[in-house]
Design a protein around this motif. Structure first.
Motif, PDB file in Angstrom:
ATOM      1  N   SER A 168      48.275  49.651  44.658  1.00  0.00           N
ATOM      2  CA  SER A 168      47.085  49.345  45.701  1.00  0.00           C
ATOM      3  C   SER A 168      48.070  49.102  47.061  1.00  0.00           C
ATOM      4  CB  SER A 168      46.418  48.259  45.532  1.00  0.00           C
ATOM      5  OG  SER A 168      46.878  46.855  45.577  1.00  0.00           O
ATOM      6  N   GLY A 169      49.226  48.477  46.923  1.00  0.00           N
ATOM      7  CA  GLY A 169      50.123  48.236  48.273  1.00  0.00           C
ATOM      8  C   GLY A 169      49.569  47.098  49.099  1.00  0.00           C
ATOM      9  N   ASN A 170      48.458  46.419  48.478  1.00  0.00           N
ATOM     10  CA  ASN A 170      47.922  45.128  48.953  1.00  0.00           C
ATOM     11  C   ASN A 170      48.481  43.793  48.391  1.00  0.00           C
ATOM     12  OD1 ASN A 170      45.943  42.985  49.502  1.00  0.00           O
ATOM     13  ND2 ASN A 170      44.634  44.665  50.687  1.00  0.00           N
ATOM     14  N   GLY A 171      49.199  43.115  49.284  1.00  0.00           N
ATOM     15  CA  GLY A 171      49.951  42.044  48.644  1.00  0.00           C
ATOM     16  C   GLY A 171      48.921  40.773  48.219  1.00  0.00           C
ATOM     17  N   THR A 172      47.796  40.790  48.947  1.00  0.00           N
ATOM     18  CA  THR A 172      46.960  39.580  48.641  1.00  0.00           C
ATOM     19  C   THR A 172      46.022  40.036  47.451  1.00  0.00           C
ATOM     20  OG1 THR A 172      46.401  39.118  50.692  1.00  0.00           O
ATOM     21  CG2 THR A 172      44.694  38.361  49.383  1.00  0.00           C
ATOM     22  N   LEU A 173      45.628  41.348  47.160  1.00  0.00           N
ATOM     23  CA  LEU A 173      45.048  41.731  45.778  1.00  0.00           C
ATOM     24  C   LEU A 173      46.112  41.574  44.563  1.00  0.00           C
ATOM     25  CD1 LEU A 173      43.333  45.116  46.439  1.00  0.00           C
ATOM     26  CD2 LEU A 173      42.612  42.727  45.355  1.00  0.00           C
ATOM     27  N   THR A 174      47.358  41.755  45.049  1.00  0.00           N
ATOM     28  CA  THR A 174      48.322  41.595  44.077  1.00  0.00           C
ATOM     29  C   THR A 174      48.547  40.320  43.703  1.00  0.00           C
ATOM     30  OG1 THR A 174      49.510  43.827  44.761  1.00  0.00           O
ATOM     31  CG2 THR A 174      50.928  42.136  43.457  1.00  0.00           C
ATOM     32  N   GLN A 175      48.799  39.288  44.414  1.00  0.00           N
ATOM     33  CA  GLN A 175      48.653  37.944  44.203  1.00  0.00           C
ATOM     34  C   GLN A 175      47.785  37.483  43.261  1.00  0.00           C
ATOM     35  OE1 GLN A 175      51.071  35.700  44.555  1.00  0.00           O
ATOM     36  NE2 GLN A 175      50.157  34.276  43.590  1.00  0.00           N
ATOM     37  N   MET A 176      46.467  37.735  43.935  1.00  0.00           N
ATOM     38  CA  MET A 176      45.190  37.437  43.075  1.00  0.00           C
ATOM     39  C   MET A 176      45.363  37.811  41.473  1.00  0.00           C
ATOM     40  SD  MET A 176      42.397  37.235  45.868  1.00  0.00           S
ATOM     41  CE  MET A 176      41.052  36.948  44.574  1.00  0.00           C
ATOM     42  N   LEU A 177      45.467  39.079  41.459  1.00  0.00           N
ATOM     43  CA  LEU A 177      45.101  39.724  40.259  1.00  0.00           C
ATOM     44  C   LEU A 177      46.329  39.901  39.422  1.00  0.00           C
ATOM     45  CD1 LEU A 177      42.823  42.662  41.350  1.00  0.00           C
ATOM     46  CD2 LEU A 177      41.935  40.665  40.398  1.00  0.00           C
ATOM     47  N   CYS A 178      47.442  40.017  39.851  1.00  0.00           N
ATOM     48  CA  CYS A 178      48.731  40.103  38.925  1.00  0.00           C
ATOM     49  C   CYS A 178      49.287  38.610  38.940  1.00  0.00           C
ATOM     50  CB  CYS A 178      49.842  41.027  39.652  1.00  0.00           C
ATOM     51  SG  CYS A 178      49.112  42.647  39.517  1.00  0.00           S
ATOM     52  N   GLY A 179      48.987  37.555  39.596  1.00  0.00           N
ATOM     53  CA  GLY A 179      49.563  36.385  39.560  1.00  0.00           C
ATOM     54  C   GLY A 179      48.551  35.405  39.169  1.00  0.00           C
ATOM     55  N   GLU A 180      47.826  34.888  40.200  1.00  0.00           N
ATOM     56  CA  GLU A 180      46.646  33.519  39.720  1.00  0.00           C
ATOM     57  C   GLU A 180      45.764  33.981  38.634  1.00  0.00           C
ATOM     58  OE1 GLU A 180      43.567  31.002  42.163  1.00  0.00           O
ATOM     59  OE2 GLU A 180      44.720  32.683  43.166  1.00  0.00           O
ATOM     60  N   LEU A 181      45.273  35.289  38.528  1.00  0.00           N
ATOM     61  CA  LEU A 181      44.266  35.499  37.322  1.00  0.00           C
ATOM     62  C   LEU A 181      44.987  36.208  36.313  1.00  0.00           C
ATOM     63  CD1 LEU A 181      41.233  36.188  39.713  1.00  0.00           C
ATOM     64  CD2 LEU A 181      41.644  34.265  38.483  1.00  0.00           C
ATOM     65  N   TYR A 182      45.976  36.752  36.568  1.00  0.00           N
ATOM     66  CA  TYR A 182      46.653  37.811  35.326  1.00  0.00           C
ATOM     67  C   TYR A 182      46.508  37.293  34.004  1.00  0.00           C
ATOM     68  CZ  TYR A 182      49.274  41.542  33.582  1.00  0.00           C
ATOM     69  OH  TYR A 182      49.641  42.608  32.486  1.00  0.00           O
ATOM     70  N   GLN A 183      47.074  36.231  33.747  1.00  0.00           N
ATOM     71  CA  GLN A 183      47.224  35.638  32.359  1.00  0.00           C
ATOM     72  C   GLN A 183      46.008  35.408  31.944  1.00  0.00           C
ATOM     73  OE1 GLN A 183      49.656  36.350  30.640  1.00  0.00           O
ATOM     74  NE2 GLN A 183      51.245  37.027  32.357  1.00  0.00           N
ATOM     75  N   LEU A 184      45.104  34.815  32.710  1.00  0.00           N
ATOM     76  CA  LEU A 184      43.671  34.254  32.245  1.00  0.00           C
ATOM     77  C   LEU A 184      42.906  35.559  31.811  1.00  0.00           C
ATOM     78  CD1 LEU A 184      41.597  31.934  31.821  1.00  0.00           C
ATOM     79  CD2 LEU A 184      40.935  32.523  34.250  1.00  0.00           C
ATOM     80  N   VAL A 185      43.031  36.635  32.482  1.00  0.00           N
ATOM     81  CA  VAL A 185      42.199  37.699  32.325  1.00  0.00           C
ATOM     82  C   VAL A 185      42.850  38.315  30.780  1.00  0.00           C
ATOM     83  CG1 VAL A 185      41.822  40.008  33.115  1.00  0.00           C
ATOM     84  CG2 VAL A 185      41.713  38.276  34.593  1.00  0.00           C
ATOM     85  N   ARG A 186      44.165  38.521  30.718  1.00  0.00           N
ATOM     86  CA  ARG A 186      44.733  39.037  29.534  1.00  0.00           C
ATOM     87  C   ARG A 186      44.183  38.332  28.477  1.00  0.00           C
ATOM     88  NH1 ARG A 186      50.049  38.862  28.246  1.00  0.00           N
ATOM     89  NH2 ARG A 186      49.873  40.599  26.863  1.00  0.00           N
ATOM     90  N   MET A 187      44.074  36.836  28.584  1.00  0.00           N
ATOM     91  CA  MET A 187      43.771  36.051  27.317  1.00  0.00           C
ATOM     92  C   MET A 187      42.340  36.477  26.946  1.00  0.00           C
ATOM     93  SD  MET A 187      42.718  32.072  27.612  1.00  0.00           S
ATOM     94  CE  MET A 187      41.774  31.258  26.327  1.00  0.00           C
ATOM     95  N   TYR A 188      41.321  36.854  27.953  1.00  0.00           N
ATOM     96  CA  TYR A 188      40.265  37.480  27.361  1.00  0.00           C
ATOM     97  C   TYR A 188      40.164  38.880  26.916  1.00  0.00           C
ATOM     98  CZ  TYR A 188      38.330  32.771  28.100  1.00  0.00           C
ATOM     99  OH  TYR A 188      38.222  31.289  27.981  1.00  0.00           O
TER     100      TYR A 188
END
Length: 260
Positions: A168-188
């Motif tokens: 997407s090239g959007n740093g904020t989206l990447t930080q949220m979805l590939c950083g902060e929330l990524y492993q939590l989402v993967r868990m579920y």
């Protein structure tokens, strides 16, 4: 050379030696902490440490054979990924989201990953799109997927959703979805079961999303991603409805592989 000069030189050498030892110890501690962090993260995400479980620092220190310092650093990082929550007077526990909290998480995904898809259709290079198609080829060859036992669930560059968010090239989206929330989402994604035919459906949906991105149709790509994640959200709602109809049984997230 005067005696005091020799003394200073000796002192400097001793100081440098000490600094080298400290740096080596810090590097070793950091390596140990990273290894333990990855091991505990994987165990939580895969459901090997059950949601809601209390984290015992002495027990983990014994299991991994490490001191409390590197362990506490790893635990702090896991709290940052929202895999652990610290409860006053209780300590750290593995996260266990309620039905409402899970639905909220998937609503966030539905909106933000849809946006990421639209941006990816506009911004991804052709080489990145070709690479994403190869990722899906890898998913299709997976033995468990071929046997209908679940969807390919590797992380990072082997994760279809991760690659689109990066694209997407959007740093904020990447930080949220590939950083902060990524492993939590993967868990579920991993722990919640799906319909028996859902892995194949999810794979076909991924292909349609990729085709829309390749055709530079951002509006369609966003719509397809929102529908795709919406299907997972409905699966979760059905899961909790079924559990509510069986009140005598303990509520547990299934360890069957997720789908999207």
């Amino acid at each position: 050379m005067p005696y005091f000069c020799l003394n200073i030189a000796s002192g400097v050498n001793n100081m440098l030696d000490s600094m080298g030892v400290i740096a080596s110890q810090q590097e070793e501690s950091g390596t140990i902490s990273e290894s333990v962090f990855r091991a505990i993260q994987s165990a939580i995400v895969k459901g090997e440490i059950a949601p809601g479980s209390k984290i015992s620092e002495p027990e983990l220190a014994r299991v991994y054979g490490i001191s409390r310092g590197p362990l506490r650093e790893a635990i702090h990082r896991l709290e940052g990924q929202r895999l652990l929550v610290r409860i006053p007077h209780v300590g750290a526990r593995v996260v266990s989201l309620s039905h409402a909290e899970l639905i909220e998480l998937y609503e966030i995904r539905e909106s933000l990953e849809g946006m990421a898809c639209r941006l990816a259709a506009e911004r991804m290079q052709q080489s990145e799109i070709d690479d994403l198609r190869r990722v899906l080829d890898t998913h299709e060859r997976d033995a468990k997927f071929q046997a209908g036992l679940g969807y390919y669930q590797q992380e990072g560059d082997f994760d279809f959703h991760y690659k689109i968010i990066q694209g997407s090239g959007n740093g904020t989206l990447t930080q949220m979805l590939c950083g902060e929330l990524y492993q939590l989402v993967r868990m579920y994604r991993i722990q919640f079961s799906a319909k028996p035919n859902r892995p194949r459906q999810a794979f076909n949906e991924h292909h349609r999303i990729l085709d829309a991105i390749a055709e530079r149709d951002g509006e369609l790509a966003e719509l397809l991603m929102r529908r795709h994640i919406g299907a997972s959200k409905r699966n979760i709602a059905r899961h909790f409805t079924e559990l509510a109809q069986q009140p005598t049984k303990p509520i547990k997230a299934s360890k069957a592989r997720g789908d999207s």
